[in-house]
Design an enzyme around this catalytic site. Structure first.
Site, PDB file in Angstrom:
ATOM      1  N   ASP A 111      19.142  -4.743 -24.771  1.00  0.00           N
ATOM      2  CA  ASP A 111      20.168  -5.374 -25.597  1.00  0.00           C
ATOM      3  C   ASP A 111      20.910  -6.468 -24.833  1.00  0.00           C
ATOM      4  O   ASP A 111      21.267  -7.495 -25.407  1.00  0.00           O
ATOM      5  CB  ASP A 111      21.152  -4.335 -26.130  1.00  0.00           C
ATOM      6  CG  ASP A 111      20.552  -3.464 -27.228  1.00  0.00           C
ATOM      7  OD1 ASP A 111      19.425  -3.772 -27.710  1.00  0.00           O
ATOM      8  OD2 ASP A 111      21.201  -2.465 -27.602  1.00  0.00           O
ATOM      9  N   HIS A 125       5.897  -6.460 -13.075  1.00  0.00           N
ATOM     10  CA  HIS A 125       5.659  -5.162 -12.452  1.00  0.00           C
ATOM     11  C   HIS A 125       4.613  -5.321 -11.366  1.00  0.00           C
ATOM     12  O   HIS A 125       3.638  -6.063 -11.548  1.00  0.00           O
ATOM     13  CB  HIS A 125       5.171  -4.140 -13.484  1.00  0.00           C
ATOM     14  CG  HIS A 125       6.184  -3.858 -14.539  1.00  0.00           C
ATOM     15  ND1 HIS A 125       7.252  -3.012 -14.327  1.00  0.00           N
ATOM     16  CD2 HIS A 125       6.315  -4.329 -15.797  1.00  0.00           C
ATOM     17  CE1 HIS A 125       7.988  -2.972 -15.421  1.00  0.00           C
ATOM     18  NE2 HIS A 125       7.448  -3.770 -16.320  1.00  0.00           N
ATOM     19  N   LEU A 126       4.799  -4.638 -10.266  1.00  0.00           N
ATOM     20  CA  LEU A 126       3.833  -4.680  -9.180  1.00  0.00           C
ATOM     21  C   LEU A 126       2.524  -4.015  -9.590  1.00  0.00           C
ATOM     22  O   LEU A 126       1.439  -4.509  -9.300  1.00  0.00           O
ATOM     23  CB  LEU A 126       4.409  -3.984  -7.941  1.00  0.00           C
ATOM     24  CG  LEU A 126       5.628  -4.676  -7.324  1.00  0.00           C
ATOM     25  CD1 LEU A 126       6.355  -3.735  -6.389  1.00  0.00           C
ATOM     26  CD2 LEU A 126       5.205  -5.940  -6.613  1.00  0.00           C
ATOM     27  N   SER A 127       2.631  -2.887 -10.276  1.00  0.00           N
ATOM     28  CA  SER A 127       1.443  -2.162 -10.726  1.00  0.00           C
ATOM     29  C   SER A 127       1.155  -2.503 -12.191  1.00  0.00           C
ATOM     30  O   SER A 127       1.993  -3.079 -12.880  1.00  0.00           O
ATOM     31  CB  SER A 127       1.663  -0.654 -10.571  1.00  0.00           C
ATOM     32  OG  SER A 127       2.647  -0.198 -11.484  1.00  0.00           O
ATOM     33  N   ARG A 162       4.492   5.279 -18.862  1.00  0.00           N
ATOM     34  CA  ARG A 162       4.736   4.001 -18.193  1.00  0.00           C
ATOM     35  C   ARG A 162       4.205   2.812 -18.986  1.00  0.00           C
ATOM     36  O   ARG A 162       4.621   1.686 -18.765  1.00  0.00           O
ATOM     37  CB  ARG A 162       4.126   4.007 -16.796  1.00  0.00           C
ATOM     38  CG  ARG A 162       4.817   4.950 -15.862  1.00  0.00           C
ATOM     39  CD  ARG A 162       4.378   4.728 -14.446  1.00  0.00           C
ATOM     40  NE  ARG A 162       4.797   5.815 -13.593  1.00  0.00           N
ATOM     41  CZ  ARG A 162       5.986   5.912 -13.013  1.00  0.00           C
ATOM     42  NH1 ARG A 162       6.881   4.972 -13.185  1.00  0.00           N
ATOM     43  NH2 ARG A 162       6.273   6.944 -12.253  1.00  0.00           N
ATOM     44  N   ASN A 184      12.144  -7.164 -12.841  1.00  0.00           N
ATOM     45  CA  ASN A 184      11.333  -5.964 -12.694  1.00  0.00           C
ATOM     46  C   ASN A 184      12.293  -4.815 -12.959  1.00  0.00           C
ATOM     47  O   ASN A 184      13.060  -4.433 -12.079  1.00  0.00           O
ATOM     48  CB  ASN A 184      10.720  -5.855 -11.302  1.00  0.00           C
ATOM     49  CG  ASN A 184       9.832  -4.626 -11.167  1.00  0.00           C
ATOM     50  OD1 ASN A 184       9.936  -3.687 -11.951  1.00  0.00           O
ATOM     51  ND2 ASN A 184       8.980  -4.636 -10.168  1.00  0.00           N
ATOM     52  N   HIS A 209      11.107   1.745 -19.480  1.00  0.00           N
ATOM     53  CA  HIS A 209      10.593   2.624 -20.512  1.00  0.00           C
ATOM     54  C   HIS A 209      11.643   3.144 -21.487  1.00  0.00           C
ATOM     55  O   HIS A 209      11.283   3.637 -22.552  1.00  0.00           O
ATOM     56  CB  HIS A 209       9.867   3.802 -19.857  1.00  0.00           C
ATOM     57  CG  HIS A 209       9.051   3.370 -18.688  1.00  0.00           C
ATOM     58  ND1 HIS A 209       7.942   2.546 -18.809  1.00  0.00           N
ATOM     59  CD2 HIS A 209       9.218   3.583 -17.354  1.00  0.00           C
ATOM     60  CE1 HIS A 209       7.456   2.296 -17.608  1.00  0.00           C
ATOM     61  NE2 HIS A 209       8.210   2.901 -16.709  1.00  0.00           N
ATOM     62  N   TYR A 231       2.416   0.661  -4.945  1.00  0.00           N
ATOM     63  CA  TYR A 231       3.278  -0.518  -4.867  1.00  0.00           C
ATOM     64  C   TYR A 231       2.995  -1.437  -3.690  1.00  0.00           C
ATOM     65  O   TYR A 231       3.603  -2.493  -3.579  1.00  0.00           O
ATOM     66  CB  TYR A 231       4.746  -0.086  -4.841  1.00  0.00           C
ATOM     67  CG  TYR A 231       5.125   0.744  -6.049  1.00  0.00           C
ATOM     68  CD1 TYR A 231       5.169   0.161  -7.316  1.00  0.00           C
ATOM     69  CD2 TYR A 231       5.400   2.097  -5.936  1.00  0.00           C
ATOM     70  CE1 TYR A 231       5.484   0.917  -8.432  1.00  0.00           C
ATOM     71  CE2 TYR A 231       5.728   2.856  -7.048  1.00  0.00           C
ATOM     72  CZ  TYR A 231       5.764   2.265  -8.291  1.00  0.00           C
ATOM     73  OH  TYR A 231       6.082   3.006  -9.396  1.00  0.00           O
TER      74      TYR A 231
END
Length: 147
Positions: free
Chosen positions: A87, A100-102, A111, A74, A80, A23
């Site tokens: 919803d 997402h950072l990664s 993931r 994020n 997941h 991260y």
């Protein structure tokens, strides 16, 4: 002036201290500051929110229905499996970008699955803090074109 709600999900309050090899070393405050700098160049107001609690995130999304024009999220580990957050995003029908950072698709198999992306206008990941910037710029562009 457009208002964008920026939501940081669980464990993102530990950025800069947790799993730096994944991260990075930037803190959540540094990411928010970077986004604020980008926002100053555009007719947009940002509201930042971080929570480790699914219900608090859902409440914030629902409240944004009447106050924001878009959401940058994020969802962290909720990416997941949180059908409830998915919803809520679907219900408020605000243009949303998942960030997402990664690169979640290059990590563990679980993931790579996101229940959030199908209700978003786009997804950006793998560029560290720049994922947030790219997501914000994409969302602003979408709002401009929408008119």
């Amino acid at each position: 002036m457009a208002k964008i709600l920026v939501i940081h999900g669980p464990n993102l309050n530990l950025l800069g201290r947790r799993e730096r090899s994944i991260y990075g070393s930037d803190t959540l405050e540094e990411i928010n500051h970077l986004l604020s700098e980008v926002a100053r160049r555009h007719p947009v107001e940002l509201e930042f929110f971080q929570s480790n609690h699914e219900g608090a995130i859902i409440d914030k999304i629902q409240a944004a229905m009447d106050t924001a024009q878009g959401i940058l999220i994020n969802p962290g580990g909720f990416t997941h499996y949180s059908i409830a957050i998915r919803d809520a995003l679907s219900a408020v029908a605000l243009p949303t970008v998942e960030v997402h950072l990664s690169n979640i698709h290059a990590r563990e198999d679980f993931r790579g699955h996101t229940v959030i992306a199908p209700v978003c206008i786009g997804q950006v990941g793998g560029f560290g803090k720049q994922s947030y910037v790219l997501g914000l710029l994409g969302l602003l562009r979408h709002l401009e074109q929408k008119g």
